[in-house]
Write a protein that holds these residues in place. Structure first.
Motif, PDB file in Angstrom:
ATOM      1  N   ASP A  57      33.581  37.494  42.441  1.00  0.00           N
ATOM      2  CA  ASP A  57      32.591  37.972  43.406  1.00  0.00           C
ATOM      3  C   ASP A  57      31.297  38.424  42.741  1.00  0.00           C
ATOM      4  N   GLY A  58      31.235  38.290  41.407  1.00  0.00           N
ATOM      5  CA  GLY A  58      30.017  38.644  40.683  1.00  0.00           C
ATOM      6  C   GLY A  58      29.900  40.108  40.317  1.00  0.00           C
ATOM      7  N   ASN A  59      30.877  40.933  40.681  1.00  0.00           N
ATOM      8  CA  ASN A  59      30.816  42.336  40.264  1.00  0.00           C
ATOM      9  C   ASN A  59      31.580  42.511  38.964  1.00  0.00           C
ATOM     10  N   GLY A  60      31.629  43.720  38.456  1.00  0.00           N
ATOM     11  CA  GLY A  60      32.268  43.947  37.170  1.00  0.00           C
ATOM     12  C   GLY A  60      31.226  43.903  36.065  1.00  0.00           C
ATOM     13  N   PRO A  61      31.549  44.083  34.815  1.00  0.00           N
ATOM     14  CA  PRO A  61      32.896  44.178  34.269  1.00  0.00           C
ATOM     15  C   PRO A  61      33.548  45.554  34.430  1.00  0.00           C
ATOM     16  N   VAL A  62      32.763  46.568  34.785  1.00  0.00           N
ATOM     17  CA  VAL A  62      33.374  47.883  35.014  1.00  0.00           C
ATOM     18  C   VAL A  62      34.020  47.847  36.391  1.00  0.00           C
ATOM     19  N   LEU A  63      35.281  48.253  36.430  1.00  0.00           N
ATOM     20  CA  LEU A  63      36.028  48.230  37.672  1.00  0.00           C
ATOM     21  C   LEU A  63      35.520  49.284  38.637  1.00  0.00           C
ATOM     22  N   ALA A  64      35.752  49.053  39.903  1.00  0.00           N
ATOM     23  CA  ALA A  64      35.461  49.999  40.983  1.00  0.00           C
ATOM     24  C   ALA A  64      36.398  49.635  42.124  1.00  0.00           C
ATOM     25  N   GLY A  66      37.775  48.091  45.188  1.00  0.00           N
ATOM     26  CA  GLY A  66      37.362  46.865  45.863  1.00  0.00           C
ATOM     27  C   GLY A  66      36.975  45.733  44.941  1.00  0.00           C
ATOM     28  N   THR A  67      36.779  46.002  43.649  1.00  0.00           N
ATOM     29  CA  THR A  67      36.433  44.943  42.698  1.00  0.00           C
ATOM     30  C   THR A  67      37.560  43.922  42.639  1.00  0.00           C
ATOM     31  N   ARG A  68      37.189  42.662  42.725  1.00  0.00           N
ATOM     32  CA  ARG A  68      38.155  41.572  42.524  1.00  0.00           C
ATOM     33  C   ARG A  68      37.927  40.992  41.133  1.00  0.00           C
ATOM     34  N   PHE A  69      39.037  40.709  40.440  1.00  0.00           N
ATOM     35  CA  PHE A  69      38.935  40.103  39.124  1.00  0.00           C
ATOM     36  C   PHE A  69      40.121  39.188  38.893  1.00  0.00           C
ATOM     37  N   PHE A  70      40.030  38.399  37.845  1.00  0.00           N
ATOM     38  CA  PHE A  70      41.061  37.440  37.461  1.00  0.00           C
ATOM     39  C   PHE A  70      41.329  37.619  35.980  1.00  0.00           C
ATOM     40  N   PHE A  71      42.592  37.484  35.581  1.00  0.00           N
ATOM     41  CA  PHE A  71      42.910  37.390  34.164  1.00  0.00           C
ATOM     42  C   PHE A  71      44.266  36.721  33.986  1.00  0.00           C
ATOM     43  N   ARG A  72      44.532  36.295  32.764  1.00  0.00           N
ATOM     44  CA  ARG A  72      45.828  35.708  32.414  1.00  0.00           C
ATOM     45  C   ARG A  72      46.598  36.720  31.575  1.00  0.00           C
ATOM     46  N   THR A  73      47.858  36.917  31.959  1.00  0.00           N
ATOM     47  CA  THR A  73      48.710  37.852  31.238  1.00  0.00           C
ATOM     48  C   THR A  73      50.172  37.482  31.468  1.00  0.00           C
ATOM     49  N   PHE A  74      51.003  37.648  30.464  1.00  0.00           N
ATOM     50  CA  PHE A  74      52.431  37.324  30.553  1.00  0.00           C
ATOM     51  C   PHE A  74      52.664  35.887  31.030  1.00  0.00           C
ATOM     52  N   GLY A  75      51.730  34.985  30.721  1.00  0.00           N
ATOM     53  CA  GLY A  75      51.866  33.596  31.119  1.00  0.00           C
ATOM     54  C   GLY A  75      51.474  33.310  32.557  1.00  0.00           C
ATOM     55  N   CYS A  80      43.329  39.706  41.174  1.00  0.00           N
ATOM     56  CA  CYS A  80      43.528  41.135  41.388  1.00  0.00           C
ATOM     57  C   CYS A  80      42.429  41.727  42.249  1.00  0.00           C
ATOM     58  N   GLU A  81      42.786  42.810  42.916  1.00  0.00           N
ATOM     59  CA  GLU A  81      41.804  43.619  43.618  1.00  0.00           C
ATOM     60  C   GLU A  81      42.102  45.084  43.352  1.00  0.00           C
ATOM     61  N   VAL A  82      41.087  45.821  42.899  1.00  0.00           N
ATOM     62  CA  VAL A  82      41.246  47.241  42.599  1.00  0.00           C
ATOM     63  C   VAL A  82      41.428  47.999  43.914  1.00  0.00           C
ATOM     64  N   THR A  83      42.504  48.765  44.001  1.00  0.00           N
ATOM     65  CA  THR A  83      42.825  49.515  45.213  1.00  0.00           C
ATOM     66  C   THR A  83      42.586  51.014  45.058  1.00  0.00           C
ATOM     67  N   GLU A  84      42.427  51.452  43.816  1.00  0.00           N
ATOM     68  CA  GLU A  84      42.163  52.876  43.548  1.00  0.00           C
ATOM     69  C   GLU A  84      41.332  52.966  42.280  1.00  0.00           C
ATOM     70  N   TYR A  85      40.285  53.775  42.326  1.00  0.00           N
ATOM     71  CA  TYR A  85      39.458  53.971  41.135  1.00  0.00           C
ATOM     72  C   TYR A  85      38.806  55.346  41.230  1.00  0.00           C
ATOM     73  N   VAL A  96      43.277  54.410  38.089  1.00  0.00           N
ATOM     74  CA  VAL A  96      42.890  53.058  38.490  1.00  0.00           C
ATOM     75  C   VAL A  96      44.169  52.293  38.802  1.00  0.00           C
ATOM     76  N   ALA A  97      44.110  51.513  39.876  1.00  0.00           N
ATOM     77  CA  ALA A  97      45.258  50.688  40.263  1.00  0.00           C
ATOM     78  C   ALA A  97      44.724  49.410  40.888  1.00  0.00           C
ATOM     79  N   TRP A  98      45.516  48.347  40.750  1.00  0.00           N
ATOM     80  CA  TRP A  98      45.144  47.100  41.389  1.00  0.00           C
ATOM     81  C   TRP A  98      46.375  46.396  41.927  1.00  0.00           C
ATOM     82  N   HIS A  99      46.133  45.619  42.987  1.00  0.00           N
ATOM     83  CA  HIS A  99      47.131  44.691  43.494  1.00  0.00           C
ATOM     84  C   HIS A  99      46.821  43.363  42.831  1.00  0.00           C
ATOM     85  N   GLY A 100      47.832  42.757  42.238  1.00  0.00           N
ATOM     86  CA  GLY A 100      47.677  41.450  41.615  1.00  0.00           C
ATOM     87  C   GLY A 100      48.653  40.463  42.228  1.00  0.00           C
TER      88      GLY A 100
END
Length: 171
Positions: A57-64, A66-75, A80-85, A96-100
């Protein structure tokens, strides 16, 4: 000490997988550690199990919140979307918490990954990360020995604290 806030459907003991890691160290503060978590682009500099961070969505790199982000982890490729910051304040932990989520159908994985970073008495900082997961991939991770989630999050914590000691958050 403070605890994680769990959303409905992700309460430990009722989810398909749960991992909890905590470290308490002297000589660091929440203000020194927090930027290393809050700025997702620096994660790969201290945590090898993290790659390809992007902000669709063009936001970041600092989380907030509602921030949506993508990453690769554990294969897994994880959206993700930040639900608490909440940044740490005197007498209150940083949270900080996110739903992935990743995959579809029988291969769908949904997670709630949460963090607390707080100053505690004696010049110490406490870093707690906990994650619950639901779906068939979560069931497979829960059955794996050694537990990849516990080991991976331990590496994340160790790397973050080492980076804070080296002053990488200020770089």
């Amino acid at each position: 000490m403070n605890a994680i806030f769990w959303p409905e459907g992700y309460i430990p003991g009722f989810a398909d997988n749960f991992a909890s890691n905590e470290m308490i160290v002297a000589g660091l503060t929440a203000d020194q550690v927090w930027p290393l978590l809050a700025n997702a682009e620096v994660w790969p500099s201290y945590y090898a199990n993290c790659a390809d961070i992007a902000f669709p969505d063009g936001n970041g790199p600092v989380l907030a919140e509602g921030t949506r982000f993508f990453f690769r982890t554990f294969g897994f490729p994880v959206d993700c979307e930040v639900t608490e910051y909440v940044a740490p304040q005197a007498g209150a932990p940083g949270r900080v918490a996110w739903h992935g989520w990743s995959g579809e159908g029988d291969e769908r994985l949904d997670v709630h990954h949460a963090w607390l970073i707080e100053d505690i008495e004696g010049g110490r900082v406490r870093v707690l990360t906990q994650e619950t997961q639901n779906g068939n991939p979560a069931k497979a991770l829960a059955a794996a020995v050694p537990n990849p989630m516990i080991n991976g999050h331990d590496e994340w914590l160790r790397g973050m604290l080492a980076a804070a000691r080296e002053g990488l958050a200020q770089a």
